[in-house]
Design a protein around this motif. Structure first.
Motif, PDB file in Angstrom:
ATOM      1  N   SER A 170       0.875  -1.214  -0.181  1.00  0.00           N
ATOM      2  CA  SER A 170      -0.115   0.059  -0.045  1.00  0.00           C
ATOM      3  C   SER A 170       0.851   1.350   0.156  1.00  0.00           C
ATOM      4  O   SER A 170       1.812   1.323   0.700  1.00  0.00           O
ATOM      5  N   THR A 175      -1.893  -1.068  -3.996  1.00  0.00           N
ATOM      6  CA  THR A 175      -3.162  -0.414  -3.468  1.00  0.00           C
ATOM      7  C   THR A 175      -2.637   1.087  -3.398  1.00  0.00           C
ATOM      8  O   THR A 175      -1.683   1.272  -2.624  1.00  0.00           O
ATOM      9  N   THR A 202      -3.826   0.962  -8.815  1.00  0.00           N
ATOM     10  CA  THR A 202      -4.122   0.090  -7.925  1.00  0.00           C
ATOM     11  C   THR A 202      -4.610  -1.244  -8.831  1.00  0.00           C
ATOM     12  O   THR A 202      -5.804  -1.161  -9.593  1.00  0.00           O
TER      13      THR A 202
END
Length: 124
Positions: A11, A121, A90
């Motif tokens: 992330s 992400t 993403t």
């Protein structure tokens, strides 16, 4: 049997950077082309970037100028440096190998070996 193992996903906030790696079990990088593809939720898998054994590269328009593909033949490892990431980046990212092809190709069909994927992400 060629094995490709991706790593480096995770992330990250928009505008940040991430580097994906793909370790190949054999010298697949010297026999043709390797590439990165991605599949976003609800979308088809798409070409991101590719590199052939002569150093030729190709990028999707959506990542050109932000992503860089490279190959370390001494480590038999493919990389994707992702800078200035956006929420639309993403996706699950896949490494693939296309023995015998140069260019590198942008279609999926020449790529006969695929990794399991690594998730990226990007939050806004």
């Amino acid at each position: 049997q060629v094995q490709l193992v991706e790593s480096g996903g995770g992330s990250v906030q928009a505008g940040g950077s991430l580097r994906l790696s793909c370790a190949a079990s054999r010298y697949t990088s010297r026999t043709g082309s390797m590439g990165w593809f991605r599949r976003a939720p609800g979308k088809e898998r798409e070409f991101v970037a590719g590199i052939d054994k002569y150093g030729g590269t190709g990028y999707a328009d959506s990542v050109k100028g932000r992503f860089t593909i490279s190959l370390d033949n001494t480590k038999n490892t493919l990389y994707l440096q992702m800078n200035g990431v956006k929420p639309e980046d993403t996706a699950m990212y896949y490494c693939a190998s296309a023995p015998g092809y140069i260019g590198p190709p942008r279609e999926e069909r020449p790529f006969s070996y695929w990794g399991q994927g690594t998730q990226v992400t990007v939050s806004s």
